[in-house]
Write an enzyme that holds these catalytic residues in place. Structure first.
Site, PDB file in Angstrom:
ATOM      1  N   LYS A 119      -2.925  19.403  -3.028  1.00 43.21           N
ATOM      2  CA  LYS A 119      -3.589  18.496  -2.209  1.00 43.21           C
ATOM      3  C   LYS A 119      -3.217  17.818  -0.868  1.00 43.21           C
ATOM      4  O   LYS A 119      -3.686  17.015  -0.425  1.00 43.21           O
ATOM      5  CB  LYS A 119      -3.937  17.306  -3.124  1.00 43.21           C
ATOM      6  CG  LYS A 119      -5.343  17.635  -4.305  1.00 43.21           C
ATOM      7  CD  LYS A 119      -6.082  16.340  -4.855  1.00 43.21           C
ATOM      8  CE  LYS A 119      -5.036  15.662  -5.698  1.00 43.21           C
ATOM      9  NZ  LYS A 119      -5.727  14.719  -6.496  1.00 43.21           N
ATOM     10  N   LYS A 200     -11.877  27.905 -26.679  1.00 42.55           N
ATOM     11  CA  LYS A 200     -10.858  27.070 -27.554  1.00 42.55           C
ATOM     12  C   LYS A 200     -11.338  25.913 -27.500  1.00 42.55           C
ATOM     13  O   LYS A 200     -11.768  25.106 -26.489  1.00 42.55           O
ATOM     14  CB  LYS A 200      -9.517  27.272 -26.986  1.00 42.55           C
ATOM     15  CG  LYS A 200      -8.589  26.624 -27.988  1.00 42.55           C
ATOM     16  CD  LYS A 200      -7.242  26.669 -27.352  1.00 42.55           C
ATOM     17  CE  LYS A 200      -6.142  26.148 -28.088  1.00 42.55           C
ATOM     18  NZ  LYS A 200      -5.566  24.943 -28.183  1.00 42.55           N
ATOM     19  N   LYS A 203     -10.610  19.050 -25.998  1.00 46.43           N
ATOM     20  CA  LYS A 203     -11.318  17.723 -25.501  1.00 46.43           C
ATOM     21  C   LYS A 203     -11.372  18.183 -23.945  1.00 46.43           C
ATOM     22  O   LYS A 203     -12.522  17.566 -23.398  1.00 46.43           O
ATOM     23  CB  LYS A 203     -10.268  16.653 -25.463  1.00 46.43           C
ATOM     24  CG  LYS A 203     -10.831  15.291 -25.963  1.00 46.43           C
ATOM     25  CD  LYS A 203     -10.090  14.174 -26.298  1.00 46.43           C
ATOM     26  CE  LYS A 203      -9.915  13.419 -25.037  1.00 46.43           C
ATOM     27  NZ  LYS A 203      -9.153  12.465 -24.705  1.00 46.43           N
TER      28      LYS A 203
END
Ligand code: TRP
Length: 331
Positions: A119, A200, A203
């Site tokens: 970045k 898979k 979260k």
């Protein structure tokens, strides 16, 4: 004497069935053979979780989740990392033997700094020392209990290797085995649990089935599983369907064979397969969910279990620190 198995559980987010089949079940399986020490890694979580309410409640949720899943605190020493301050003393001692360059090479740090570099920001923007030195604290967690094996996922193997490096350089410096060298027990043979979208279950993909969702919510989530556009009449391949792969985790062999037959015969729509998946999932999760709700209804009792675990853990931890202090000349 039994060998010692130890693992740390990061208290982050809701437990889902990927955690259950990938980490909880295999660790509880190991506890049958080994002297197991399992702990809630709450100071590790502090590196990323700065909301006190959230941290406080996820610590309890995760602890209750493991107990509800069958962890027996009479058989496993189950405690919070923060209740064993000897760990932090050992971590300080390990620092003196840990090359900074070793930490520069840790995957988690490298990934975070690479994002900054990409970045165009400062390499270390937003990176705290807790994240940078994470492998040292983790080494202390492991080494302090003279652990033989550490059940972890593949992503943690590098951390275990660092713990080995650090312990070896200490033993080499003092010319004797002061600290035990731990080995990783990689949970490689556990099936990958597919998520709602077929990737898979994780979260970070928001494709999870929570372990403790109430029945109606569980049903809604299962009904949201993504399927292809095959019509009711078409024969279907069970091996290609995440509904079937999830079904295999919960159903007995007869049920698996029956559903596979229905898939192959054609005439079965996805809705029917999902209903059947819900039935077996709910059958397995209902007792765990009820136990979880009972535990969460009495937090003082839960805290007491964890405190009793810490009382068993501390003398073991203190002995390791004492041994090491003596070797260093700080005794
Ligand atoms: N780093 C592990 C994870 O992210 C958690 C952890 C902390 C751990 N200390 C440990 C695992 C000691 C095994 C041993 O999942």
């Amino acid at each position: 004497m039994k060998k010692i198995s130890l693992t740390g559980i990061k208290p982050t987010g809701d437990l889902h069935i990927g955690n259950y089949f990938g980490a909880i079940k295999p660790a509880l399986e190991l506890a049958k053979e080994y002297d197991a020490r399992y702990f809630i890694a709450d100071y590790h979580a502090l590196n990323t979780m700065k909301d006190p309410k959230e941290l406080n409640s996820t610590i309890r949720q995760v602890a209750a989740g493991w107990l509800a899943s069958g962890l027996d605190p009479e058989n496993v020493i189950f405690y919070r990392q923060s209740s064993v301050p000897e760990v932090f003393e050992l971590a300080t001692m390990l620092m003196a033997f840990t090359a900074k360059g070793l930490m520069n090479r840790a995957h988690a740090y490298k990934a975070a700094s690479q994002i900054n570099i990409d970045k165009g920001e400062d390499t270390d923007a937003g990176i705290n020392m807790g994240l940078f030195s994470y492998p040292v604290l983790m080494a202390a967690d492991i080494i302090i209990f003279d652990s033989d094996v550490v059940p972890v996922g593949k992503d943690q193997v590098q951390h275990i290797e660092m713990a080995q490096d650090i312990a070896q350089s200490i033993n080499a410096n003092y010319g004797k085995q002061i600290l035990k060298i731990p080995q990783a027990a990689v949970q490689g043979n556990t099936a990958v649990v597919p998520g709602l979208d077929g990737r898979k279950m994780s979260k970070s993909y928001s494709n999870t089935i929570p372990l403790f969702a109430p029945e109606n919510q569980l049903k809604k989530i299962i009904m949201r599983i993504v399927t292809n556009s095959q019509g009711v009449e078409e024969p279907k391949d069970p091996g290609e369907s995440q509904i079937y792969l999830l079904y295999k985790l919960f159903a007995d062999e007869n049920e698996q064979a029956e559903l596979a037959k229905l898939y192959r015969a054609g005439g079965m729509g996805w809705g029917t397969a999902k209903e059947e998946l819900f039935r077996v999932t709910n059958r397995c999760l209902t007792p765990i969910r009820e136990k979880y709700n009972d535990i969460m209804a009495d937090i003082p009792a839960l805290d007491k279990i964890l405190e009793q675990g810490a009382e068993k853990a501390r003398p073991i931890a203190a002995a390791t620190v004492k041994r090491f202090r003596k070797a260093c000349g700080i005794d």
